[in-house]
Design a protein around this motif. Structure first.
Motif, PDB file in Angstrom:
ATOM      1  N   THR A   1      31.011  39.614  41.066  1.00 21.99           N
ATOM      2  CA  THR A   1      31.814  38.507  40.549  1.00 21.99           C
ATOM      3  C   THR A   1      32.841  39.031  39.565  1.00 21.99           C
ATOM      4  O   THR A   1      32.509  39.850  38.706  1.00 21.99           O
ATOM      5  CB  THR A   1      30.930  37.463  39.859  1.00 21.99           C
ATOM      6  N   ALA A   2      34.062  38.546  39.693  1.00 25.03           N
ATOM      7  CA  ALA A   2      35.139  39.002  38.792  1.00 25.03           C
ATOM      8  C   ALA A   2      34.917  38.491  37.386  1.00 25.03           C
ATOM      9  O   ALA A   2      34.300  37.441  37.169  1.00 25.03           O
ATOM     10  CB  ALA A   2      36.497  38.517  39.320  1.00 25.03           C
ATOM     11  N   PRO A   3      35.424  39.188  36.421  1.00 19.48           N
ATOM     12  CA  PRO A   3      35.340  38.723  35.037  1.00 19.48           C
ATOM     13  C   PRO A   3      36.022  37.370  34.896  1.00 19.48           C
ATOM     14  O   PRO A   3      36.968  37.024  35.618  1.00 19.48           O
ATOM     15  CB  PRO A   3      36.080  39.801  34.253  1.00 19.48           C
ATOM     16  N   VAL A   4      35.505  36.606  33.958  1.00 19.79           N
ATOM     17  CA  VAL A   4      36.123  35.294  33.686  1.00 19.79           C
ATOM     18  C   VAL A   4      37.315  35.504  32.753  1.00 19.79           C
ATOM     19  O   VAL A   4      37.137  35.914  31.592  1.00 19.79           O
ATOM     20  CB  VAL A   4      35.109  34.330  33.063  1.00 19.79           C
ATOM     21  N   ALA A   5      38.526  35.268  33.262  1.00 17.50           N
ATOM     22  CA  ALA A   5      39.741  35.527  32.471  1.00 17.50           C
ATOM     23  C   ALA A   5      39.962  34.429  31.442  1.00 17.50           C
ATOM     24  O   ALA A   5      39.620  33.263  31.681  1.00 17.50           O
ATOM     25  CB  ALA A   5      40.953  35.624  33.383  1.00 17.50           C
ATOM     26  N   PRO A   6      40.522  34.773  30.311  1.00 19.74           N
ATOM     27  CA  PRO A   6      40.857  33.753  29.308  1.00 19.74           C
ATOM     28  C   PRO A   6      42.081  32.959  29.757  1.00 19.74           C
ATOM     29  O   PRO A   6      42.743  33.293  30.734  1.00 19.74           O
ATOM     30  CB  PRO A   6      41.156  34.585  28.071  1.00 19.74           C
ATOM     31  N   SER A   7      42.375  31.913  29.020  1.00 20.02           N
ATOM     32  CA  SER A   7      43.602  31.150  29.311  1.00 20.02           C
ATOM     33  C   SER A   7      44.820  32.007  28.963  1.00 20.02           C
ATOM     34  O   SER A   7      44.829  32.756  27.970  1.00 20.02           O
ATOM     35  CB  SER A   7      43.637  29.857  28.493  1.00 20.02           C
ATOM     36  N   GLY A  34      28.623  46.057  31.066  1.00 19.57           N
ATOM     37  CA  GLY A  34      29.634  47.062  31.406  1.00 19.57           C
ATOM     38  C   GLY A  34      30.990  46.725  30.792  1.00 19.57           C
ATOM     39  O   GLY A  34      31.232  45.583  30.375  1.00 19.57           O
ATOM     40  N   ASP A  35      31.819  47.737  30.744  1.00 14.41           N
ATOM     41  CA  ASP A  35      33.146  47.545  30.129  1.00 14.41           C
ATOM     42  C   ASP A  35      34.103  46.829  31.079  1.00 14.41           C
ATOM     43  O   ASP A  35      34.009  46.976  32.306  1.00 14.41           O
ATOM     44  CB  ASP A  35      33.751  48.896  29.769  1.00 14.41           C
ATOM     45  N   ILE A  36      35.058  46.075  30.443  1.00 13.34           N
ATOM     46  CA  ILE A  36      36.131  45.416  31.202  1.00 13.34           C
ATOM     47  C   ILE A  36      37.448  46.069  30.797  1.00 13.34           C
ATOM     48  O   ILE A  36      37.777  46.160  29.608  1.00 13.34           O
ATOM     49  CB  ILE A  36      36.166  43.907  30.917  1.00 13.34           C
ATOM     50  N   THR A  37      38.165  46.521  31.779  1.00 10.88           N
ATOM     51  CA  THR A  37      39.472  47.154  31.525  1.00 10.88           C
ATOM     52  C   THR A  37      40.563  46.106  31.642  1.00 10.88           C
ATOM     53  O   THR A  37      40.615  45.345  32.618  1.00 10.88           O
ATOM     54  CB  THR A  37      39.737  48.282  32.536  1.00 10.88           C
ATOM     55  N   ASP A  62      36.221  44.804  35.990  1.00  9.67           N
ATOM     56  CA  ASP A  62      34.908  45.247  35.488  1.00  9.67           C
ATOM     57  C   ASP A  62      34.529  46.582  36.107  1.00  9.67           C
ATOM     58  O   ASP A  62      35.310  47.152  36.894  1.00  9.67           O
ATOM     59  CB  ASP A  62      33.844  44.181  35.716  1.00  9.67           C
ATOM     60  N   ALA A  63      33.321  47.041  35.793  1.00  7.25           N
ATOM     61  CA  ALA A  63      32.890  48.362  36.249  1.00  7.25           C
ATOM     62  C   ALA A  63      32.685  48.427  37.747  1.00  7.25           C
ATOM     63  O   ALA A  63      32.673  49.495  38.351  1.00  7.25           O
ATOM     64  CB  ALA A  63      31.597  48.762  35.518  1.00  7.25           C
ATOM     65  N   CYS A  64      32.535  47.256  38.321  1.00  4.93           N
ATOM     66  CA  CYS A  64      32.340  47.220  39.774  1.00  4.93           C
ATOM     67  C   CYS A  64      33.642  46.969  40.507  1.00  4.93           C
ATOM     68  O   CYS A  64      33.646  46.630  41.704  1.00  4.93           O
ATOM     69  CB  CYS A  64      31.301  46.134  40.130  1.00  4.93           C
TER      70      CYS A  64
END
Length: 346
Positions: A1-7, A34-37, A62-64
């Motif tokens: 699942t992709a990271p949840v992006a801010p507004s 894990g880290d988010i780039t 994310d790392a994946c």
């Protein structure tokens, strides 16, 4: 699942490209450890340099290697006229210290400003009134934004006065007042400041005016100031030789010596100075012993040492020496003139 992006930040507009800030930091959330780039990229559409569109995109990975993104639209539209950075405050100066027209500098997004019109309105009227100079500019930038600016210079008039003094005789003839002017502008008008006189242009005729002092003035514009020449003339009659009063005895001249030697000087005993009076001269000449050696009742300025028949002695010529004369102007009412006369050959 992709990271949840801010507004995403709200869309925003700026006047100049230089005002656009760098991309800020945004943080996404992820359901796994894990880290988010985060990467931020600007896509710029500058097809119209006066209306630039920047799409700023933040991507969160994310790392994946699952990713999500948000974008912000930044509009850069130059709609403001150039701003002059010079100090165009009012200036107060004397007419001999007027500044040069300033070279304008501008604060503008494009740094490409063209002055399309310049006008100088100068109210100087050639008199001693103070006046104004108004400089007005119109300019535009490369986006067609038009601006104006102006500056007022308040000028105090200064009149530089040169005085010329002279003394002239009333019989000198017409005086050209430009003889006393050392400038080059001949467009002005001479005027009478003092004295009852009339001018014909620059010509002043002293004949017939009252003797005394006269003042004339000539003013012309000189680089925004005034230049005045004032001529002070004293009119006198020093050059006029007045005729002697008719039959004035003070103007009678009687010879003091007679030297009949043929050199044309002092050849005869002469009475002069009142020839126009018509007097008849009765002349008697005596030697040092009182004997009369010459007498005539109608003298013609012709005695050169001869002895008249009525005198004592038989010689035609009297000897060198000093003799005494009595000259009577018949019917003049004047007393006889008496004196000594020297007779010689040198």
């Amino acid at each position: 699942t992709a990271p949840v992006a801010p507004s995403a930040p709200a869309d925003i507009a700026y006047e100049c490209i230089a005002d656009v800030p760098a991309a800020g930091d945004l943080t996404a959330a992820d359901n796994c450890a894990g880290d988010i780039t985060v990467t931020g990229v600007d896509a710029t559409d500058n097809t119209d340099p006066c209306n630039i569109i920047i799409t700023r995109t933040w991507t969160f990975t994310d790392a994946c290697d699952n990713s999500s993104s948000v974008s912000q639209i930044i509009t850069v539209a130059d709609t403001t006229a150039p701003v002059v950075t010079n100090d165009l405050s009012d200036v107060f100066v004397n007419c001999d210290d007027i500044p040069e027209v300033p070279t304008l500098t501008f604060d503008d997004c494009t740094n490409d400003v063209t002055i399309t019109d310049f006008n100088e309105d100068n109210s100087f009227d050639g008199t001693n009134n103070d006046y104004e100079i108004i400089w007005t500019w119109e300019f535009t930038d490369s986006c067609g934004n038009i601006g104006t600016a102006s500056q007022i210079v308040y000028v105090t008039t200064v009149d530089s006065v040169t005085q010329e003094n002279d003394s002239r005789c009333s019989d000198d003839g017409v005086i050209d007042l430009f003889d006393y002017y050392y400038g080059t502008d001949m467009s002005g008008t001479w005027i009478v400041i003092s004295g009852d006189a009339t001018l014909n242009g620059s010509d002043f005729d002293p004949l017939g005016v009252e003797l005394g002092d006269y003042v004339f003035s000539y003013t012309v514009a000189d680089n925004g100031c005034l230049s005045t020449t004032e001529v002070y003339l004293n009119i006198n009659d020093d050059c006029i030789v007045l005729p002697a009063p008719p039959c004035d005895p003070n103007y009678i001249t009687i010879s003091k010596a007679v030297t009949p030697n043929g050199d044309q000087w002092n050849e005869f005993f002469e009475i002069s100075g009142i020839e126009e009076c018509g007097f008849v001269f009765d002349v008697k000449i005596f030697n040092r012993w009182g004997a009369m050696i010459f007498e005539t009742s109608n003298y013609q300025n012709n005695w050169n040492g001869t002895a008249s028949k009525a005198s004592i002695g038989n010689a035609d010529k009297v000897p060198n020496g000093t003799y005494y004369y009595i000259v009577t102007l018949k019917n003049s009412g004047l007393k006889p003139f008496t004196g000594h006369i020297y007779l010689g050959t040198k």
